[in-house]
Design a protein around this motif. Structure first.
Motif, PDB file in Angstrom:
ATOM      1  N   LEU A 230      -0.163  -8.747  -2.001  1.00  0.00           N
ATOM      2  CA  LEU A 230      -1.576  -8.706  -1.616  1.00  0.00           C
ATOM      3  C   LEU A 230      -2.251 -10.071  -1.797  1.00  0.00           C
ATOM      4  O   LEU A 230      -3.143 -10.442  -1.025  1.00  0.00           O
ATOM      5  N   ARG A 231      -1.811 -10.801  -2.823  1.00  0.00           N
ATOM      6  CA  ARG A 231      -2.324 -12.151  -3.083  1.00  0.00           C
ATOM      7  C   ARG A 231      -2.252 -13.031  -1.844  1.00  0.00           C
ATOM      8  O   ARG A 231      -3.109 -13.893  -1.629  1.00  0.00           O
ATOM      9  N   LYS A 232      -1.247 -12.795  -1.050  1.00  0.00           N
ATOM     10  CA  LYS A 232      -1.021 -13.629   0.152  1.00  0.00           C
ATOM     11  C   LYS A 232      -1.485 -12.910   1.420  1.00  0.00           C
ATOM     12  O   LYS A 232      -1.357 -13.453   2.516  1.00  0.00           O
ATOM     13  N   PHE A 233      -1.957 -11.650   1.268  1.00  0.00           N
ATOM     14  CA  PHE A 233      -2.234 -10.840   2.467  1.00  0.00           C
ATOM     15  C   PHE A 233      -3.554 -11.237   3.136  1.00  0.00           C
ATOM     16  O   PHE A 233      -4.615 -11.252   2.514  1.00  0.00           O
ATOM     17  N   THR A 234      -3.451 -11.555   4.411  1.00  0.00           N
ATOM     18  CA  THR A 234      -4.649 -11.774   5.214  1.00  0.00           C
ATOM     19  C   THR A 234      -4.305 -11.409   6.651  1.00  0.00           C
ATOM     20  O   THR A 234      -3.199 -10.940   6.911  1.00  0.00           O
ATOM     21  N   LEU A 235      -5.257 -11.571   7.574  1.00  0.00           N
ATOM     22  CA  LEU A 235      -4.954 -11.232   8.979  1.00  0.00           C
ATOM     23  C   LEU A 235      -5.443 -12.343   9.882  1.00  0.00           C
ATOM     24  O   LEU A 235      -6.477 -12.940   9.621  1.00  0.00           O
TER      25      LEU A 235
END
Lengths: 341, 341
Positions: A336-341
């Motif tokens: 999640l730390r790296k999660f983006t869109l």
């Protein structure tokens, strides 16, 4: 009781007011909006009706009990009757506030809204949820009171800030997952007026069927459980938070296709490609869990209902325990730390 | 939505509360009532529920927006959810107030009433009209929000003052004209518990059919147009004013039989035979007319709807112009000076 939703040219709003079956019109207008648009909504052209005008503090600031009292006492002091009709001109905060005035003055009078933000056109102005804020949280003092008319003038969008516009887009993105027709309009990049109309009418249909949110209306909460938490934790606009709430939901409990759909829809809606608010920071599991457990929509103490999307236009509700959600969040913590869109 | 009306022994109220399908009970109790009856309603016997208690200023004093804010913020601060259930213990003023709290907190929660005055048992506690007062007049800020239960304990009547008791009798007298069964119970001097129950259920039936008072519920306004005027002008209790309002109505627009029925019913109800408040004084035509024209129930500017009684149990509504009413008052001016029952 049904709300009539209608696209209206800005300069024709007074004409709509003139057609109301009442001899007394009460107006509540957002201060900022009125400074920009009073030249286009000429109240002096209202015919054969008493007009009482109350100017509201900008946006969310008006949603307190002192301003509620001021507005109600102002109108009552002027001598009104139950057939008076209240018109709210402003964004979602102003209509939340004005709607509570309409719901309680003389035990309820009719009202109509001229929504002036994109978010309000597609969401807040529809469905009759009205409220002011309490010391303990947002929207905790309120009612369900459907407006008679929602008059939509897409022209107001021209003076919105990019942030306000983007916030509206976040809710439109949500509707795309609930209704294939809206998805199709958006993907084909149809005229925004048509998209707004479709969203407003879709919400109207669901709320007409289920005013008190015990059935189908709950689908409109897609992305809102995580969204409200993100909105509160990072203090970001509502629609944007809903977009990140949906993204989180799909990442944790949805499919790769759900996430690809978001990316495609964001592009079609020309939403800016900013990083998620938690990007490269520690993901705030504890705060999210605390916020979820305080959600005023929960009715059980250990679980929450989440709206899930099987495919575009195919939604259902799944109950998840808090333990289950916490475990999935923990398991995905690093990702999640790296999660983006 | 329907209200369940039930006769309950005072000491069994806690048992009723225990049976509510909720884990959180909010209580609003009238200060004076609580000082007399807290020993009989043992809140510590409520099982497996969080209990939050808020004491209300006596009677009408609580019906203001500051107390409304205090009560709402008190409960919200303690962390409640939408399935919480509010219980009001008090007379009509306390339930008007508490009902508005229930109608607006978290956009509406369920509530129940323990009415503690005769007037409230037969009238105020039934039908979901809730409100607080505005600077411009009584009950101008409110809602329609039906209680789930009304638990009637006739025992409370024992500690009422004669004036309070008499006020309740005035409303019972009104029901006698609307419904033959109630008339018969009263004339036969049946047990008061049974009479109260019949009145409450009669009102419940009408309000269930017509919550917003656009149809049959209007019959309950028998005697109220003149009654409210008399209540305001002479500052007398509500039910007593309704009795004089009916008397005036029958004298001006009704029959000799109507008046004889009032006399017989007053006797059966053991109401004191005091003179009318205007007896041997000038009859206040101007004040009455002014008050009638300000009635919040009027929807036209030149006329008013009056409930007329053809015979016991046979009521209908007649529209009278203000000019017509004024003319009849003027024509009877001298006779009214001497009119009493």
């Amino acid at each position: 009781m049904k709300t009539e939703i209608k696209n209206v040219e800005l300069e024709n709003i007074v004409e709509e007011i003139n057609q109301l079956q009442t001899d007394t019109v009460l107006i509540i207008a957002d201060h900022h909006v009125w400074s920009l648009y009073s030249k286009d909504i000429l109240l002096e052209k209202i015919e054969n009706k008493k007009v009482l005008f109350w100017k509201a503090a900008d946006g969310e600031k008006v949603k307190n009990i002192n301003d509620f009292q001021s507005a109600v006492e102002f109108f009552l002091d002027k001598g009104i009757h139950r057939n008076a009709h209240l018109i709210v001109i402003g964004g979602g905060a102003t209509s939340d506030f004005g709607g509570l005035v309409a719901a309680t003055i003389l035990r309820g009078i009719k009202w109509s809204i001229v929504p002036t933000t994109l978010l309000s056109m597609v969401d807040a102005s529809i469905g009759g949820k009205v409220a002011i804020n309490s010391k303990s949280g947002k929207n905790l003092i309120g009612a369900f009171h459907l407006p008679t008319n929602v008059w939509i003038c897409p022209k107001f969008i021209e003076t919105l800030t990019p942030v306000e516009k983007n916030s509206g887009m976040g809710e439109i993105l949500k509707y795309c997952f609930l209704d294939y027709t809206i998805y199709d309009l958006v993907i084909r990049k149809t005229d925004m007026g048509q998209i707004i109309d479709a969203c407003a009418k879709y919400k109207e249909k669901l709320t007409e069927e289920d005013l008190k949110e015990t059935g189908v209306r709950r689908l409109l909460n897609l992305g809102h459980s995580f969204g409200h938490a993100v909105e509160f934790i990072y203090n970001i606009p509502h629609g944007e938070a809903v977009m990140w709430g949906m993204s989180l939901l799909f990442k944790l409990f949805g499919t790769e296709k759900n996430l690809n759909d978001i990316t495609a829809l964001k592009k079609a809606l020309e939403m800016p490609g900013e990083n998620s608010p938690w990007f490269n920071k520690e993901f705030p599991i504890e705060k999210i869990m605390l916020y979820l457990s305080k959600d005023k929509k929960i009715s059980a103490l250990s679980s929450i209902d989440l709206v899930m999307i099987k495919d575009i236009g195919n939604a259902d509700i799944e109950t998840k325990t808090f333990d289950e959600i916490q475990a999935v969040l923990e398991a995905n913590k690093d990702e999640l730390r790296k999660f983006t869109l």
